[in-house]
Every structure is written in structure tokens, then in C-alpha cells.
Design an enzyme around this catalytic site. Structure first.
Site, mmCIF file in Angstrom:
data_model
loop_
_atom_site.group_PDB
_atom_site.id
_atom_site.type_symbol
_atom_site.label_atom_id
_atom_site.label_comp_id
_atom_site.label_asym_id
_atom_site.label_seq_id
_atom_site.Cartn_x
_atom_site.Cartn_y
_atom_site.Cartn_z
ATOM 1 N N LYS A 76 -13.380 -16.693 48.382
ATOM 2 C CA LYS A 76 -13.664 -16.904 46.971
ATOM 3 C C LYS A 76 -13.528 -18.391 46.643
ATOM 4 C CE LYS A 76 -12.288 -14.942 42.460
ATOM 5 N NZ LYS A 76 -11.409 -13.936 41.806
ATOM 6 N N SER A 151 -13.728 -11.339 38.594
ATOM 7 C CA SER A 151 -14.239 -12.660 38.910
ATOM 8 C C SER A 151 -14.626 -12.842 40.378
ATOM 9 C CB SER A 151 -13.209 -13.720 38.524
ATOM 10 O OG SER A 151 -11.999 -13.552 39.253
ATOM 11 N N SER A 175 -10.105 -8.408 38.813
ATOM 12 C CA SER A 175 -11.114 -9.208 39.506
ATOM 13 C C SER A 175 -11.366 -8.820 40.953
ATOM 14 C CB SER A 175 -10.750 -10.694 39.433
ATOM 15 O OG SER A 175 -10.841 -11.156 38.107
#
Length: 456
Positions: A76, A151, A175
Site C-alpha cells: 500500500k 483505503s 480499510s
């Protein structure tokens, strides 16, 4: 043999270790897939193909060094990667290149994994819709007009399309779970401390955790075994090593079912899919009981501690995006009395749920209150006719669970009539990560939804 890019990490690891395929072949299959589909979904935002190929060639030249030897992984874009651009989804860090790997990255590398690049995230992971001013919007691979969630939306979309078999993510208010639900993959929010959080500004902050994402539960467990483990730099790191439960199946387990987590509005299409989950567990031999919950204490606790963290972490930065700035402003409004109120609420809820889990092994519920929404909308404004006060409110089914200090997995539960993925959330008592994954695996194998891939 199936297409390499849709094999699991567990399968790929075995094939590489037994020399049935090379790490170079595996990597090239995934790089080809990235070239084929990433322009349409925008999941991988920084690609290090040459560096990855060098690592794959080196992996083929030696004996396997760990359980992920030669397996591609993406990180990420909130996760620091030494020598690889890490923007945090913010124009303020558009050219930022860290000097040091995050602990999760170091552990994955030590297990033999090969970094292929970074996945998209909203600015500083703010919100469950992956769009930012650096790389733009990540689209849902099941419907390119829809959100991939967030996210960790880039991670979820990359997994769903076969760009990588494993990806790391993080979760404050959903997320890891929300994008897994939106993209028909699996994500685990571990018990805080299972994956140690090393921080110089908020070392005691337990709402935000890092965790694994994959296309199936066995791979979640494999990745968790690599990235978990004690580290003395985290004051609440769990000392006991993670290990899967030796038992399989759910026969005899006590499963609590909540269709709305205590009265939250749920979209009708989402509700119809998640309502099929109790019958699956009953067929598998579990004792299922619908329950009434009171999780409203989570609302004040989550919003207060989230706001406080944003002011602490990002309050000194100028030029923040609208969502991040809104959170910082809410944090600057937090008083000592607010923190006291939040801590009392969180403590009451923790004790109430401790009593609850004396009667049940797991709680199942919706991950998200809506299916993937139109990608051009910034957030969900209403659910089932109920108007929402702000951009956070549609995520309550995930962020209320964040306050419980509990492990929670999202696994595919089915599809709406229009073909949009919906996940079910499996929540355990604190520290029962292995039990959650055992239950998730049984559900996954009984339903087969995880084997469905998007039409790209």
C-alpha cells in the site's frame, strides 16, 4: 495448470519451491497481467518491474529462503518502501522516497517475497473510496463505473484482477475490510498488536492496524504468519506467535448473526446477500442465533480518537486535501473532556462485548452497508432512504467494529443482481485471529464465491 496470475500465493510458493515454475516465470506472468489490466483500474501506481525481475532472478539462483520465496507482493502506498516512491496519496509527498522499509515490508522480504510496486490509496488513507490528487481514481474491476472501496482499494483491485497474489493494507475504520468486500477478495483486520505498529508519534494508538489481503483465506493466514510477531518497539505487540487453529470447519461453534449491527441502515441489495450467510453456517453444523446488539458507544469513541489522531499526525501540514483537512479540524476541536467521554464509552463497550463473546465464538454481520457505489461520487450520502451527516457515516458497520479491539475478516458472500460483490464480516473476541480465519475459511470453501474473477 491454471493461469499463473490467478494461482494463490500458497500454490505459487509450492510450485517455486519444487522448481515446477521459476520465480521469473511467476513474476513475468504478473507483470504481463499488470500491463493488461492496470490501465483500466489504476490499482498499481508505482511499478518497479526491473527491480522485481532482478530479485526474481536472484531467488531462482538460491535455495528457498522462506515461505514466500519468489512470490510477488504489492505494498500500500502508505507503507514505507526503501528506495521506492511512497506518496501516502498526497501531493505533499508526490516525490517522497523513503530510506527505510516499514517493518511489514522487511518481514515480507525476509520470507522471500518480491516487491512489484505500490497500490493506490486516498490521501493518508482518509476514507473508504480510493481517489487522490497524485494518481487519481481506482476503479472497481467488477464494474469500472464503481468504487473499489478504500483505503486499501488499490490493493483489493490488484488482487481481484490477478496483478498480485498478496498485498498488505491498513485499517482504521474499515480499510482492509471494505475494499475486500467491494472487490470480492479477502481481508483481515487483525487484533491490534498482532502485526506490531512502530510509531514515533502515536505508539499507543490502537485504532489503526496493518494486515493481510489476498484472494483466499489460506493466503491471509500464510501472510499473517509472516508479518505478525513480537517487536519490542511496539508497546502493545502480542508476544504469542500466530498459528492457525488445528481444527477445521465450524460444526458446534456458536455463531451470532446481526443483520445491521444494532439498527444501522443497510442497502436492500447488500442485506439480501449477507442474509444468506446464516444458512451457510447452519448447513456446516454451527449453532446460529440472531442477536440484538448495542454498539452505539463505538460512535463517540471512534470519531473522537480518529479526530485526535488526525490533528496529532497531520495538523502541522499545509495544503491537505479536503477530507484530511476536515479530520484535522475535528481533531483540533477535541477537548480533554471529549477524550474522557470517549475512553469511558470504549471501556464500557469492551466489557460488554467481552461478556457477549462468553456466549458466542464469532459474530457475523455486513462488512459495508452498501454495495460498491458510483466512482464519481465522493462518498455515500444516503442508505435505504436515511440521509447521512458526513462522509464517515456510511462506514459505521466497519468502524464500529474497529473500536472493539477485535479481529475481523471480510470474505466474499455473493453478488447483487447487478453483479456487484458483497462481503460478510466475521468478528471474533480479541486475540482470536486464528478462530476468525478458521470460520472464514469454512464459509469460503462452502460458498465458492472467492473463485469468481472479474470480466477483465
Amino acid at each position: 495448470m491454471s493461469e499463473l496470475h490467478y494461482l494463490s500465493a500458497t500454490e505459487l510458493s509450492h510450485l517455486i519451491r519444487t522448481r515446477q515454475v521459476s520465480a521469473v516465470e511467476v513474476l513475468q506472468a504478473h507483470l504481463d497481467r499488470i500491463e493488461q489490466v492496470n490501465p483500466r483500474v489504476n490499482a498499481v501506481v508505482t511499478l518497479v518491474a526491473e527491480q522485481a525481475m532482478d530479485a526474481a532472478k536472484a531467488a531462482d539462483a538460491v535455495e528457498p529462503v522462506g515461505p514466500l520465496h519468489g512470490v510477488p507482493v504489492a505494498h500500500k502506498d502508505l507503507t514505507d518502501t526503501a528506495g521506492i516512491r511512497t506518496t501516502y496519496g498526497s501531493p505533499l509527498f508526490a516525490g517522497h522516497v523513503p530510506e527505510r522499509d516499514d517493518l511489514v515490508v522487511r518481514r515480507l522480504k525476509a520470507a522471500g517475497a518480491i516487491t512489484v510496486g505500490k497500490t493506490n490509496t486516498p490521501e493518508f488513507g482518509t476514507g473508504s473510496h480510493t481517489v487522490n490528487d497524485v494518481f487519481g481514481l481506482t476503479r472497481n474491476p467488477y464494474d469500472l463505473t464503481r468504487s473499489a472501496g478504500g483505503s486499501s482499494g488499490g490493493a483489493a483491485a490488484a488482487l481481484a484482477t490477478g496483478m498480485v497474489p498478496l498485498a498488505d493494507g491498513s485499517d482504521m475504520g474499515g480499510s482492509l475490510r471494505n475494499p475486500a468486500s467491494f472487490c470480492n477478495v479477502a481481508g483481515l483486520r487483525p487484533t491490534p498488536g498482532r502485526v506490531p505498529a512502530v510509531s514515533e508519534i502515536a505508539a499507543w494508538y490502537t485504532l489503526s492496524v496493518q494486515g493481510p489481503m489476498a484472494r483466499n483465506v489460506d493466503d491471509l493466514s500464510l501472510m499473517l504468519s509472516v508479518i505478525s510477531g513480537f517487536d519490542p518497539r511496539s508497546p502493545y505487540a502480542i508476544k504469542e506467535a500466530y498459528a492457525p487453529e488445528p481444527e477445521e470447519g465450524v460444526a458446534g461453534l456458536r455463531v451470532a448473526w446481526s443483520p445491521d449491527l444494532g439498527g444501522l441502515p443497510v442497502d436492500a441489495a447488500t442485506a439480501a446477500v449477507t442474509a444468506t450467510a446464516p444458512a451457510v453456517f447452519e448447513r456446516l453444523g454451527a449453532r446460529v442465533e440472531e442477536v440484538e446488539l448495542d454498539l452505539e458507544d463505538a460512535e463517540v469513541a471512534f470519531r473522537t480518537y480518529r479526530a485526535w489522531f488526525y490533528a496529532l499526525a497531520y495538523g502541522d501540514l499545509d495544503g491537505l486535501g479536503a477530507n484530511t483537512a476536515w479530520n484535522v479540524e475535528r481533531g483540533r476541536e477535541v477537548t480533554g473532556a471529549d477524550l474522557a467521554r470517549a475512553e469511558r464509552a470504549r471501556s464500557r463497550l469492551y466489557q460488554r462485548m467481552a461478556d457477549f463473546f462468553d456466549s458466542y465464538d464469532v459474530l457475523i454481520a455486513p462488512v459495508s452497508q452498501v454495495p460498491p457505489f458510483p466512482a464519481e461520487e465522493p462518498y455515500v450520502r444516503a442508505i435505504d432512504g436515511v440521509e447521512l451527516p458526513d462522509y464517515l457515516a456510511w462506514m459505521r458497520s466497519a468502524y464500529w467494529v474497529s473500536v472493539l479491539h477485535a479481529p475481523a475478516a471480510s470474505v466474499p458472500a455473493g453478488f447483487t443482481p447487478s453483479g456487484l460483490p458483497v462481503g460478510v464480516q466475521i468478528i471474533g473476541r480479541p486475540f482470536a485471529d486464528a478462530r476468525v480465519l478458521r470460520v472464514a475459511r469454512a464459509f469460503e470453501q462452502a460458498t465458492g464465491h472467492a473463485s469468481h474473477h472479474p470480466p477483465l
